[in-house]
Write a protein that holds these residues in place. Structure first.
Motif, PDB file in Angstrom:
ATOM      1  N   VAL A  14      51.741  16.260  38.459  1.00 42.84           N
ATOM      2  CA  VAL A  14      52.252  14.918  38.735  1.00 42.84           C
ATOM      3  C   VAL A  14      53.059  14.368  37.551  1.00 42.84           C
ATOM      4  O   VAL A  14      52.579  14.354  36.410  1.00 42.84           O
ATOM      5  CB  VAL A  14      51.068  13.970  39.029  1.00 42.84           C
ATOM      6  CG1 VAL A  14      51.563  12.543  39.253  1.00 42.84           C
ATOM      7  CG2 VAL A  14      50.263  14.454  40.229  1.00 42.84           C
ATOM      8  N   ASP A  15      54.268  13.932  37.815  1.00 48.06           N
ATOM      9  CA  ASP A  15      55.061  13.093  36.895  1.00 48.06           C
ATOM     10  C   ASP A  15      55.087  13.589  35.450  1.00 48.06           C
ATOM     11  O   ASP A  15      54.912  12.792  34.518  1.00 48.06           O
ATOM     12  CB  ASP A  15      54.527  11.649  36.914  1.00 48.06           C
ATOM     13  CG  ASP A  15      54.637  10.988  38.266  1.00 48.06           C
ATOM     14  OD1 ASP A  15      55.115  11.628  39.209  1.00 48.06           O
ATOM     15  OD2 ASP A  15      54.221   9.814  38.385  1.00 48.06           O
ATOM     16  N   LEU A  51      53.476  22.435  43.280  1.00 48.07           N
ATOM     17  CA  LEU A  51      54.427  21.345  43.495  1.00 48.07           C
ATOM     18  C   LEU A  51      54.497  20.447  42.270  1.00 48.07           C
ATOM     19  O   LEU A  51      53.484  20.206  41.606  1.00 48.07           O
ATOM     20  CB  LEU A  51      54.008  20.509  44.711  1.00 48.07           C
ATOM     21  CG  LEU A  51      53.857  21.270  46.031  1.00 48.07           C
ATOM     22  CD1 LEU A  51      53.330  20.336  47.130  1.00 48.07           C
ATOM     23  CD2 LEU A  51      55.201  21.882  46.457  1.00 48.07           C
ATOM     24  N   ALA A  52      55.690  19.941  41.982  1.00 53.11           N
ATOM     25  CA  ALA A  52      55.873  19.021  40.857  1.00 53.11           C
ATOM     26  C   ALA A  52      56.534  17.738  41.346  1.00 53.11           C
ATOM     27  O   ALA A  52      57.762  17.616  41.339  1.00 53.11           O
ATOM     28  CB  ALA A  52      56.720  19.688  39.772  1.00 53.11           C
ATOM     29  N   PRO A  53      55.722  16.783  41.819  1.00 44.84           N
ATOM     30  CA  PRO A  53      56.290  15.486  42.171  1.00 44.84           C
ATOM     31  C   PRO A  53      56.738  14.740  40.914  1.00 44.84           C
ATOM     32  O   PRO A  53      56.147  14.909  39.851  1.00 44.84           O
ATOM     33  CB  PRO A  53      55.135  14.752  42.859  1.00 44.84           C
ATOM     34  CG  PRO A  53      53.896  15.444  42.390  1.00 44.84           C
ATOM     35  CD  PRO A  53      54.282  16.862  42.078  1.00 44.84           C
ATOM     36  N   ARG A  54      57.795  13.950  41.052  1.00 46.30           N
ATOM     37  CA  ARG A  54      58.255  13.140  39.909  1.00 46.30           C
ATOM     38  C   ARG A  54      58.564  11.727  40.371  1.00 46.30           C
ATOM     39  O   ARG A  54      59.070  11.509  41.484  1.00 46.30           O
ATOM     40  CB  ARG A  54      59.467  13.780  39.240  1.00 46.30           C
ATOM     41  CG  ARG A  54      60.667  13.907  40.136  1.00 46.30           C
ATOM     42  CD  ARG A  54      61.864  14.541  39.424  1.00 46.30           C
ATOM     43  NE  ARG A  54      62.985  14.665  40.359  1.00 46.30           N
ATOM     44  CZ  ARG A  54      64.159  15.220  40.068  1.00 46.30           C
ATOM     45  NH1 ARG A  54      64.369  15.718  38.873  1.00 46.30           N
ATOM     46  NH2 ARG A  54      65.120  15.283  40.964  1.00 46.30           N
ATOM     47  N   ASP A  55      58.268  10.780  39.474  1.00 51.83           N
ATOM     48  CA  ASP A  55      58.616   9.383  39.686  1.00 51.83           C
ATOM     49  C   ASP A  55      60.144   9.295  39.649  1.00 51.83           C
ATOM     50  O   ASP A  55      60.767   9.783  38.698  1.00 51.83           O
ATOM     51  CB  ASP A  55      57.994   8.551  38.543  1.00 51.83           C
ATOM     52  CG  ASP A  55      57.226   7.342  39.036  1.00 51.83           C
ATOM     53  OD1 ASP A  55      57.000   7.211  40.260  1.00 51.83           O
ATOM     54  OD2 ASP A  55      56.834   6.518  38.185  1.00 51.83           O
ATOM     55  N   TRP A  56      60.736   8.672  40.650  1.00 57.19           N
ATOM     56  CA  TRP A  56      62.192   8.724  40.788  1.00 57.19           C
ATOM     57  C   TRP A  56      62.655   7.377  41.351  1.00 57.19           C
ATOM     58  O   TRP A  56      62.983   7.248  42.516  1.00 57.19           O
ATOM     59  CB  TRP A  56      62.546   9.900  41.706  1.00 57.19           C
ATOM     60  CG  TRP A  56      63.956  10.397  41.644  1.00 57.19           C
ATOM     61  CD1 TRP A  56      64.895  10.323  42.653  1.00 57.19           C
ATOM     62  CD2 TRP A  56      64.604  11.080  40.556  1.00 57.19           C
ATOM     63  NE1 TRP A  56      66.055  10.918  42.246  1.00 57.19           N
ATOM     64  CE2 TRP A  56      65.919  11.391  40.968  1.00 57.19           C
ATOM     65  CE3 TRP A  56      64.206  11.436  39.266  1.00 57.19           C
ATOM     66  CZ2 TRP A  56      66.827  12.054  40.140  1.00 57.19           C
ATOM     67  CZ3 TRP A  56      65.115  12.105  38.453  1.00 57.19           C
ATOM     68  CH2 TRP A  56      66.406  12.399  38.880  1.00 57.19           C
ATOM     69  N   VAL A 161      47.046  17.948  38.091  1.00 58.77           N
ATOM     70  CA  VAL A 161      47.227  17.746  36.650  1.00 58.77           C
ATOM     71  C   VAL A 161      48.451  16.849  36.474  1.00 58.77           C
ATOM     72  O   VAL A 161      49.084  16.452  37.442  1.00 58.77           O
ATOM     73  CB  VAL A 161      47.441  19.089  35.909  1.00 58.77           C
ATOM     74  CG1 VAL A 161      46.191  19.953  35.938  1.00 58.77           C
ATOM     75  CG2 VAL A 161      48.634  19.857  36.487  1.00 58.77           C
ATOM     76  N   GLY A 162      48.793  16.545  35.220  1.00 58.72           N
ATOM     77  CA  GLY A 162      49.993  15.762  34.952  1.00 58.72           C
ATOM     78  C   GLY A 162      49.660  14.400  34.383  1.00 58.72           C
ATOM     79  O   GLY A 162      48.596  14.194  33.793  1.00 58.72           O
ATOM     80  N   CYS A 168      48.767   7.859  38.479  1.00 62.45           N
ATOM     81  CA  CYS A 168      49.381   8.728  39.497  1.00 62.45           C
ATOM     82  C   CYS A 168      48.569   9.989  39.794  1.00 62.45           C
ATOM     83  O   CYS A 168      48.531  10.445  40.934  1.00 62.45           O
ATOM     84  CB  CYS A 168      50.818   9.050  39.098  1.00 62.45           C
ATOM     85  SG  CYS A 168      51.851   7.560  39.113  1.00 62.45           S
ATOM     86  N   VAL A 169      47.903  10.540  38.785  1.00 62.34           N
ATOM     87  CA  VAL A 169      47.043  11.704  39.037  1.00 62.34           C
ATOM     88  C   VAL A 169      45.854  11.288  39.891  1.00 62.34           C
ATOM     89  O   VAL A 169      45.515  11.943  40.884  1.00 62.34           O
ATOM     90  CB  VAL A 169      46.589  12.331  37.693  1.00 62.34           C
ATOM     91  CG1 VAL A 169      45.470  13.344  37.906  1.00 62.34           C
ATOM     92  CG2 VAL A 169      47.791  12.993  37.005  1.00 62.34           C
TER      93      VAL A 169
END
Ligand SMILES: [Zn+2]
Length: 227
Positions: A14-15, A51-56, A161-162, A168-169
């Motif tokens: 995450v992020d 997967l790698a979500p990102r704040d956008w 993780v992240g 967010c995690v």
């Protein structure tokens, strides 16, 4: 020993973005960048989906204190009203401007071994709602499609993780659980942003049924054994 229960694990990072990391991040998580070796190690393991979500965020995102007059970040909040049902609302913390689409702060950190990630998924693009979770916002008006993706792959267990653990995690692990997956946070692969509130937050995470596990723990050994 064979286990009768199906086990198809996914990893969600995450992020892991510049704005959430020292030294230059506008919303830097203390020691955030230091989780990179653990995250990259997990990426070498045979998770079915990584997967790698990102704040956008768009610049007018409601979570930015700068979009609410003189409100200071961290200590002030705003009320988010449901876009089509004004009777529904929630209060959410205001933050420094962070992860604005296309800016250097929104980039995934270069330490992340992104070549091993199956998909980078953008979130937080609706300016009207806060979206900590990589799945959807609290009103479910903005959905990243992650739940459908996990189900399509037959995933049973979600390892998160992240950054940051306490926002967010946590929200991502909660939605994973609510969507019917076994849900874990790998502790060495994440860091909280509000350190003084972390012990209480950690208790709340455990009370929901999310497991806080070690990267050296049995669950990760089980992932390794899939190879
Ligand atoms: Zn954000």
């Amino acid at each position: 020993m064979a286990d009768a229960k199906p086990f198809k694990p996914a990893l969600i990072i995450v992020d892991f973005q510049e704005d959430f990391c020292p030294p230059n991040g506008s919303l830097a998580v203390p020691n955030g960048r230091s989780v990179a070796p653990v995250v990259n190690h997990l990426l070498t393991l045979p998770f079915s989906l990584k997967l790698a979500p990102r704040d956008w965020h768009p610049p007018n995102h409601t979570s930015f204190a700068a979009n609410h007059g003189d409100s200071p970040p961290f200590t002030s909040s705003t009320t988010v009203i449901h876009p089509s049902d004004p009777s529904r609302s929630y209060t959410t913390t205001l933050w420094p401007v962070h992860c604005v689409q296309g800016t250097p702060g929104a980039q995934l950190v270069p330490e992340l071994d992104v070549a091993r990630v199956h998909a980078v998924i953008d979130k937080g693009m609706d300016p009207r709602v806060e979206m900590y979770s990589a799945f959807y916002d609290p009103f479910h008006v903005s959905d990243s499609g992650i739940a459908e993706r996990l189900r399509a792959e037959g995933v049973t267990d979600v390892f998160v993780v992240g950054l940051a653990t306490d926002f967010c995690v946590k929200a991502t692990a909660e939605h994973a659980l609510e969507e019917g997956f076994r849900s874990y946070i790998v502790e060495e692969g994440t860091k909280p942003v509000l350190l003084d509130q972390w012990p209480e937050c950690r208790k709340n995470i455990l009370a929901k049924g999310i497991k806080m596990i070690s990267a050296e723990g049995d669950e990760i050994t089980r992932v390794k054994s899939l190879s």
